[in-house]
Design an enzyme around this catalytic site. Structure first.
Site, PDB file in Angstrom:
ATOM      1  N   LYS A 169       3.579 -15.248   2.345  1.00  0.00           N
ATOM      2  CA  LYS A 169       3.586 -16.005   1.087  1.00  0.00           C
ATOM      3  C   LYS A 169       5.046 -16.210   0.691  1.00  0.00           C
ATOM      4  CE  LYS A 169       1.320 -17.839  -2.466  1.00  0.00           C
ATOM      5  NZ  LYS A 169       0.531 -19.083  -2.332  1.00  0.00           N
TER       6      LYS A 169
ATOM      7  N   ASP B 111     -11.254  -9.071   7.160  1.00  0.00           N
ATOM      8  CA  ASP B 111     -12.622  -8.996   6.640  1.00  0.00           C
ATOM      9  C   ASP B 111     -13.241 -10.386   6.555  1.00  0.00           C
ATOM     10  OD1 ASP B 111     -12.360  -6.283   6.427  1.00  0.00           O
ATOM     11  OD2 ASP B 111     -12.971  -6.164   4.330  1.00  0.00           O
TER      12      ASP B 111
ATOM     13  N   ASP C 241      -2.810 -18.420   1.658  1.00  0.00           N
ATOM     14  CA  ASP C 241      -3.953 -19.105   1.079  1.00  0.00           C
ATOM     15  C   ASP C 241      -4.442 -20.237   1.979  1.00  0.00           C
ATOM     16  OD1 ASP C 241      -1.422 -19.953   0.367  1.00  0.00           O
ATOM     17  OD2 ASP C 241      -1.962 -20.627  -1.631  1.00  0.00           O
TER      18      ASP C 241
ATOM     19  N   ASP D 220      -5.530  -6.910   5.746  1.00  0.00           N
ATOM     20  CA  ASP D 220      -6.741  -6.250   5.263  1.00  0.00           C
ATOM     21  C   ASP D 220      -7.755  -7.293   4.816  1.00  0.00           C
ATOM     22  OD1 ASP D 220      -8.539  -4.387   4.347  1.00  0.00           O
ATOM     23  OD2 ASP D 220      -7.223  -3.511   2.843  1.00  0.00           O
TER      24      ASP D 220
ATOM     25  N   TYR E   2       0.816  -1.212   0.000  1.00  0.00           N
ATOM     26  CA  TYR E   2       0.000   0.000   0.000  1.00  0.00           C
ATOM     27  C   TYR E   2       0.857   1.274   0.000  1.00  0.00           C
ATOM     28  CZ  TYR E   2      -4.057  -2.936   1.129  1.00  0.00           C
ATOM     29  OH  TYR E   2      -5.060  -3.879   1.102  1.00  0.00           O
TER      30      TYR E   2
END
Length: 357
Positions: A191, A251, A223, A247, A141
């Site tokens: 990852k 959620d 994942d 993020d 970001y």
């Protein structure tokens, strides 16, 4: 005691849910003998409309001078066509960077009364109680270079994921410290098998873990972690991860609690912390009374705990929310199909009334 809070009401449902949270804070003040002073400032879409920028200098300076910041959700379709650097989200990133808020804490706890509100089976979610620690001011970001280049069908976009050792080390060590106040288990999510930035994260987390021999530690690839959150969420205690992965995963985890409207957050790191719900501005229901204020109210409980060192008052807010849910009050996002619903204001009134010393 007297406390100064900068209020950024936000966009969409922001002013409604922030208003109910102020109502609860005022009730806490009355019951426990405190005074909360509010300084209303503009940020996000509202600031774009009034000042032409999502984060006026005056707002950032006011936040730096406060004892805490209470922020509503920001953004919406109205500002979607503005270039990224001037959108409401740029104001949010500017707040995080400007206040050095490198750690976002998102507790994911299922209230007993909401076991049936989750889309997952009750036996899967019953007892879920985890803390997601998200790195907040680095990663993809914020990384450079970034942008859209070229013209027409030859256009291409780039974003850069950058993590430095000290940025990873401090967030991971915070997660370990927090785990010692809980069940002493940390899961680091990355990852590493594909991304070099995640390889650095992976190795740095492993190095930090050696300083916490009393805390159980594990790695999960993102994942697999996303799948495990749905398959067996009770395995998690403290999860620490990157800006983007945090993020997304938080959620997803919100659905374990019945609604994204139940997920509070605290952003810490600098001298002034910021508290906000984890959900968006939901402009489609703004002004209808359908918004759920509980995530913002629970964020205020985190404010009482972390910024003002008032643990008894924080527990009183959490207990009030639990009592109100136990009585059956539900905003539309939590109510069963065809069930009776409470308005945003009715929910705020009920929680405020339930505050006890």
């Amino acid at each position: 005691m007297e406390f100064k809070i900068v209020v950024l009401a936000g966009d969409g449902i922001g002013p409604e849910i922030v208003g109910e949270s102020r109502k609860v804070l005022d009730r806490v003040g009355k019951v426990f003998g405190h005074t909360f002073r509010y300084d209303d400032q503009d940020a996000g879409g509202a600031a774009i409309d009034r000042h032409g920028t999502p984060l006026p200098d005056k707002t950032l300076q006011a936040c730096r001078a406060a004892q805490a910041v209470l922020k509503g959700p920001m953004g919406g379709p109205k500002w979607d066509k503005i270039e990224n650097a001037k959108r409401p989200e740029a104001g949010i990133l500017g707040l995080r960077k400007g206040l050095d808020l490198y750690a976002n804490l998102r507790p994911v706890k299922l209230f007993d009364a909401l076991k049936d509100a989750s889309t997952l089976k009750a036996e899967v979610v019953d007892g879920v109680d985890m803390l997601i620690v998200r790195e907040l001011i680095s990663g993809i970001y914020f990384g450079e270079p970034r942008g859209i280049h070229g013209e027409g069908k030859e256009r291409w976009g780039v974003n850069t994921e950058v993590y430095r050792w000290h940025e990873v080390d401090r967030i991971v060590r915070l997660a370990f410290d927090l785990s010692r106040l809980r069940r002493k288990k940390v899961t680091s999510v990355d990852k590493f098998n594909v991304l070099e930035s995640s390889r650095l994260w992976h190795d740095t987390a492993e190095e930090a873990a050696k300083g916490y021999p009393d805390v159980a530690f594990e790695h999960q690839i993102v994942d697999n972690c996303a799948m495990q959150l749905i398959r067996a969420p009770k395995q998690f205690d403290v999860m620490v991860t990157t800006n983007m992965f945090g993020d997304i995963l938080s959620d997803e985890a919100s659905m374990l609690t019945g609604s994204l409207g139940m997920l509070p957050s605290a952003s810490l790191g600098g001298k002034v912390a910021m508290y906000e719900p984890s959900h968006g501005s939901a402009p489609d229901i703004a002004g209808t009374g359908k918004a759920n204020p509980l995530a913002t109210i629970l964020s205020c409980a985190m404010m009482l705990q972390y910024s003002f060192q008032l643990p008894e008052e924080a527990r009183a807010v959490e207990a009030a929310v639990e009592k109100v849910l136990g009585l059956g009050l539900r905003t539309p996002d939590l109510a069963p199909k065809g069930g009776k619903t409470a308005t945003c204001a009715e929910m705020g009134d009920a929680v405020a009334e339930a505050i006890r010393q």
